[in-house]
Design an enzyme around this catalytic site. Structure first.
Site, PDB file in Angstrom:
ATOM      1  N   HIS A 110     -33.006 -15.717  34.240  1.00  0.00           N
ATOM      2  CA  HIS A 110     -31.474 -15.332  34.664  1.00  0.00           C
ATOM      3  C   HIS A 110     -30.860 -16.140  35.704  1.00  0.00           C
ATOM      4  CE1 HIS A 110     -27.310 -14.570  32.513  1.00  0.00           C
ATOM      5  NE2 HIS A 110     -27.364 -13.916  32.387  1.00  0.00           N
ATOM      6  N   ASP A 136     -33.643 -26.499  14.872  1.00  0.00           N
ATOM      7  CA  ASP A 136     -34.018 -26.792  14.085  1.00  0.00           C
ATOM      8  C   ASP A 136     -35.515 -27.654  14.426  1.00  0.00           C
ATOM      9  OD1 ASP A 136     -35.359 -27.604  11.451  1.00  0.00           O
ATOM     10  OD2 ASP A 136     -33.520 -28.225   9.987  1.00  0.00           O
TER      11      ASP A 136
END
Length: 464
Positions: free
Chosen positions: A172, A390
């Site tokens: 992060h 995808d």
């Protein structure tokens, strides 16, 4: 309650590296440095009924190859943090510098198997999020500072009995949710197009100067990292996914605007107001107790001039609305939504630059132990293109997160599977508060039955 954990076995671990790159040294911004004590981002996607023509080994080989290419574009993720010390004339340490050595050391890739777990076990639409999901993510409990010795990105592909889960642990201090999902989508695009098509959203590096600062390293006035780091462990929590349909969100927004005689309240402040009121009600605290709602809001578009939406790094602040419990619960939903709406509107270029100046004058890192136990924190965003990832297998069935950065009152927002306008919330509460939330009349009136079993049926038909 949470399910017992079925066995999950690691079959292999390897390092995925980009092609050789010229050596680079990346300095970190205040937004990055403030994250060093937080956990890695842990988010992942569940895929059901992949093409039967693909073997697991073929999938893994293709993921590794496309990840190597993705790391060429997101090169900081293949590096490691380094610390340099500053000394005075007496060789006394006067501060430290943290930066990224973009040395191409690589990301970790783990292949695991959990053949006793099904896709429907992961979804568990009417139950708590199963505890075994945290085992789908590497680097559990790691804080971002651990990126000195641990990879800044670790990926785990877990084979289920009828699907796969791809979980990423993403440092992060390298980037925020916007950066994370841009990376994940870009990786998927490279895999889907075999790396031939131009990237739809190439990451933008080194644009910190737009904010008005040069790229010189920032000296932290500490002699040792232990002076500002902590390792946070939350109390026992229940975690549950609540689904809000396009229609329920639209009705909630209309209700909030009607109660305030306005049309300027957007969907998310209306939803956050519902969550804030409902969770506060579960805690049974005195009316004069201060209660806050924190919204994780990105700064990119709010700066003038704006940062690129594809800026790779951290550019977020938690913006805070505060009132008393009595005012929050005695007024209606619209009152709370208006308060949050104004808080968002006030988060502008001037406010952001003011907070940066304050940080530069007194550097600090965020401490999870400092979170106010009477408050709610709304993290992530339903604007992230979660279901655009995808890999040429079609749309994921669901998104889930690991154990990182969770505490009582943490709420993570996801785009709903239906698409824009729908929202899934992952709510983390102590058990007694979760039980009360499940029975809260105002909250239950907006929550919809989960669509995930219907989604699963659709996925089952994809390759039949």
């Amino acid at each position: 309650m949470a399910s017992p954990a079925p066995p999950i076995h690691h079959l292999s671990t390897c390092t995925v590296k980009p092609s050789p790159l010229p050596p680079k040294h990346c300095h970190l911004t205040p937004w990055d440095l403030a994250m060093f004590s937080a956990h890695y981002i842990q988010k992942g996607l569940l895929f059901a009924n992949l093409p039967p023509s693909l073997s697991t080994n073929q999938i893994i080989d293709h993921l590794k190859s496309s990840l190597s290419t993705a790391l060429l574009h997101f090169y900081p993720l293949a590096g490691r943090f380094v610390t340099e010390e500053a000394y005075d004339e007496n060789q006394k340490v006067t501060g430290i510098f943290w930066s990224i050595d973009c040395n191409g050391e690589g990301a970790e890739f783990i292949h695991a198997i959990a053949d006793k777990i099904t896709v429907s076990d992961v979804l568990s639409p009417s139950d708590d999020v199963p505890s075994f999901i945290r085992s789908f993510f590497p680097l559990d409990s790691a804080i971002n500072h651990d990126g000195h010795t641990q990879p800044l990105l670790a990926v785990q592909l877990t084979e289920l009995s009828d699907g796969i889960f791809i979980g990423c642990s993403f440092n992060h201090a390298i980037g925020d949710g916007t950066s994370y999902w841009n990376f994940f989508n870009t990786w998927a695009q490279i895999a889907r197009t075999k790396g031939v098509a131009p990237l739809s959203r190439p990451p933008v590096h080194n644009s910190w100067f737009i904010v008005g600062y040069d790229t010189a390293p920032i000296k932290l006035p500490f002699s040792h990292p232990d002076d500002l780091l902590e390792r946070f462990s939350p109390p026992p929590l229940r975690e549950k996914i609540f689904h809000f349909s396009v229609q329920s969100i639209a009705q909630l927004k209309a209700k909030a605007n009607q109660e305030c005689s306005t049309n300027s309240i957007s969907s998310f402040p209306a939803l956050a107001a519902l969550v804030w009121r409902s969770i506060t009600r579960t805690r049974n605290v005195p009316a004069d107790q201060k209660a806050s709602c924190r919204l994780s809001d990105q700064n990119r578009a709010r700066l003038s001039p704006p940062l690129s939406p594809d800026y790779f790094g951290n550019s977020i602040y938690a913006i805070i609305a505060t009132t008393t419990v009595g005012d929050l619960l005695n007024h209606d939903l619209g009152w709370a939504a208006w308060l949050l709406n104004r808080t968002v509107a006030d988060h502008n270029d001037c406010t952001i630059r003011g907070r940066l100046r304050e940080w530069m004058a007194r550097p600090m890192v965020y401490q999870l132990t400092g979170f106010d136990r009477f408050s709610v924190m709304m993290g992530s965003s339903p604007r992230f293109d979660v279901y655009g990832c995808d890999f040429e297998w079609g749309k994921a069935v669901a998104a889930r997160s690991g154990s990182a950065n969770k505490f009582d009152g943490k709420v993570t927002s996801y785009l709903g599977w239906e698409g824009p306008g729908s929202v899934d919330l992952e709510v983390c509460l102590v058990p007694e508060s979760m039980s009360a939330l499940e029975s809260d009349e105002e909250f239950r009136s907006v929550v919809c039955p989960s669509l995930e079993l219907e989604v699963l049926v659709r996925a089952n038909n994809r390759y039949s």
